[in-house]
Design a protein around this motif. Structure first.
Motif, PDB file in Angstrom:
ATOM      1  N   THR A   2      16.160 -31.845 -20.268  1.00 25.37           N
ATOM      2  CA  THR A   2      16.679 -30.338 -20.014  1.00 25.37           C
ATOM      3  C   THR A   2      17.382 -30.500 -18.527  1.00 25.37           C
ATOM      4  O   THR A   2      16.585 -30.788 -17.635  1.00 25.37           O
ATOM      5  N   TYR A   3      18.511 -30.175 -18.278  1.00 28.64           N
ATOM      6  CA  TYR A   3      19.183 -30.086 -16.937  1.00 28.64           C
ATOM      7  C   TYR A   3      18.964 -28.620 -16.287  1.00 28.64           C
ATOM      8  O   TYR A   3      18.991 -27.625 -17.061  1.00 28.64           O
ATOM      9  N   GLN A   5      20.773 -26.526 -14.627  1.00 33.36           N
ATOM     10  CA  GLN A   5      21.800 -25.424 -14.704  1.00 33.36           C
ATOM     11  C   GLN A   5      23.296 -26.197 -15.011  1.00 33.36           C
ATOM     12  O   GLN A   5      23.471 -27.612 -15.085  1.00 33.36           O
ATOM     13  N   ASP A   6      24.108 -25.376 -15.497  1.00 27.84           N
ATOM     14  CA  ASP A   6      25.371 -26.091 -15.861  1.00 27.84           C
ATOM     15  C   ASP A   6      26.591 -25.729 -14.886  1.00 27.84           C
ATOM     16  O   ASP A   6      27.743 -26.440 -14.803  1.00 27.84           O
ATOM     17  N   LYS A  50      30.608 -28.769 -12.671  1.00 27.78           N
ATOM     18  CA  LYS A  50      29.696 -28.648 -13.669  1.00 27.78           C
ATOM     19  C   LYS A  50      28.571 -29.891 -13.507  1.00 27.78           C
ATOM     20  O   LYS A  50      27.433 -29.626 -14.095  1.00 27.78           O
ATOM     21  N   LYS A  54      24.127 -29.983 -12.899  1.00 33.38           N
ATOM     22  CA  LYS A  54      23.235 -30.678 -13.798  1.00 33.38           C
ATOM     23  C   LYS A  54      22.399 -31.777 -12.848  1.00 33.38           C
ATOM     24  O   LYS A  54      21.287 -32.296 -13.258  1.00 33.38           O
ATOM     25  N   GLU A 259      27.804 -33.859 -21.480  1.00 28.23           N
ATOM     26  CA  GLU A 259      26.575 -33.975 -21.719  1.00 28.23           C
ATOM     27  C   GLU A 259      26.197 -35.392 -21.838  1.00 28.23           C
ATOM     28  O   GLU A 259      25.350 -35.975 -21.270  1.00 28.23           O
ATOM     29  N   THR A 262      26.630 -37.078 -18.482  1.00 25.53           N
ATOM     30  CA  THR A 262      25.447 -36.851 -17.321  1.00 25.53           C
ATOM     31  C   THR A 262      24.183 -37.784 -17.987  1.00 25.53           C
ATOM     32  O   THR A 262      23.357 -38.160 -17.186  1.00 25.53           O
TER      33      THR A 262
END
Length: 274
Positions: A2-3, A5-6, A50, A54, A259, A262
């Motif tokens: 779980t990151y 923030q975006d 973005k 993350k 996603e 990352t």
């Protein structure tokens, strides 16, 4: 995973490299380790917003340069977009802004070439490198930039100017634009971009093989810049190198699959920290 923030707020700062004033964004972060991001041609530091959101909560301070001729950085009056000048800009940043602190470099396209050439020349300042979709042999053509207007009456007209000169990746090339009283324009030094790409073209195997730090090579299988076969050669010929191939992505993997991108980067960074 779980990151946190975006997106990421950033503060803009400036530094000098030779006669040019260059800009960078500080996205912050809660760690002492520094991840320095280098964008591609016709882009600027904000393309990583973005992604930075993350990463910065995972123990990294995230910084991104507007490289010379891009974004809010100065344009070289002499059209000096040589390999040595791009590398020296990174050196000036690390020495003058970071006090010589070693960094992990992440570079896309032009930025990827700059990153692995910097690692080859100044290994003492580099912990690891992430190279996004650029090869050790480069032959690309940016001559279309000389046909683009200095200003367009609307953002749509600016995008249409890219279509007229045969650009398919319109979103990519219209990422860094501005509006003033004369209309919409590109933040990049258009004439300088042609020179810059010409200076990027060539065989850079010696630089690719010169460093010993860990490298992650990220490749989009639908890329118009390099082939999967060439990416495989780069990994096979260089020790301490990993390859992440994204089957459904093009040249800008960080946009096509944020996603997945990352996850690949954070996995590499975590492994490197063991």
């Amino acid at each position: 995973m779980t990151y946190p923030q975006d997106t990421a707020a950033a503060t803009r700062h400036y530094f000098s490299s030779g006669d040019l004033t260059l800009s960078y964004l500080d996205f912050g972060g809660d760690g002492e380790r520094v991840l320095l991001l280098l964008h591609g041609h016709m882009n600027d530091a904000r393309v990583f917003t973005k992604f930075a959101g993350k990463i910065k909560g995972l123990g990294w301070r995230v910084l991104a340069l507007d490289q010379r001729g891009h974004g809010w950085s100065g344009h070289s009056p002499e059209k000096d977009y040589s390999r040595a000048s791009y590398v020296n800009d990174v050196l000036a940043f690390i020495r003058d802004v970071l006090g010589g602190q070693p960094v992990t470099l992440l570079g896309h396209s032009l930025g990827g070439l700059n990153a692995y050439q910097f690692a080859a020349r100044y290994p003492q300042y580099v912990n690891a490198v992430i190279v996004e979709d650029i090869g050790a042999e480069i032959q690309a053509d940016l001559s279309f930039v000389t046909q683009l207007p200095e200003r367009s009456p609307s953002l749509q007209a600016l995008r249409e100017s890219l279509v007229r000169v045969g650009v398919r990746a319109v979103d990519y090339f219209s990422e860094s634009v501005f509006e003033d009283e004369r209309g919409w324009g590109f933040r990049s030094d258009l004439q300088g971009m042609l020179v810059s790409q010409q200076n990027c073209n060539g065989s850079w195997w010696e630089d690719w093989l010169a460093s010993t730090c860990p490298i992650l090579l990220i490749h989009g299988k639908k890329s118009f810049v390099m082939t999967e076969s060439h990416a495989g050669q780069m990994v096979a010929r260089r020790p301490n190198t990993q390859l992440a191939v994204f089957a459904d992505c093009g040249h800008d993997v960080h946009t096509d699959d944020l996603e997945g991108y990352t996850q690949a980067v954070t996995g590499f960074l975590q492994e490197m920290g063991k």
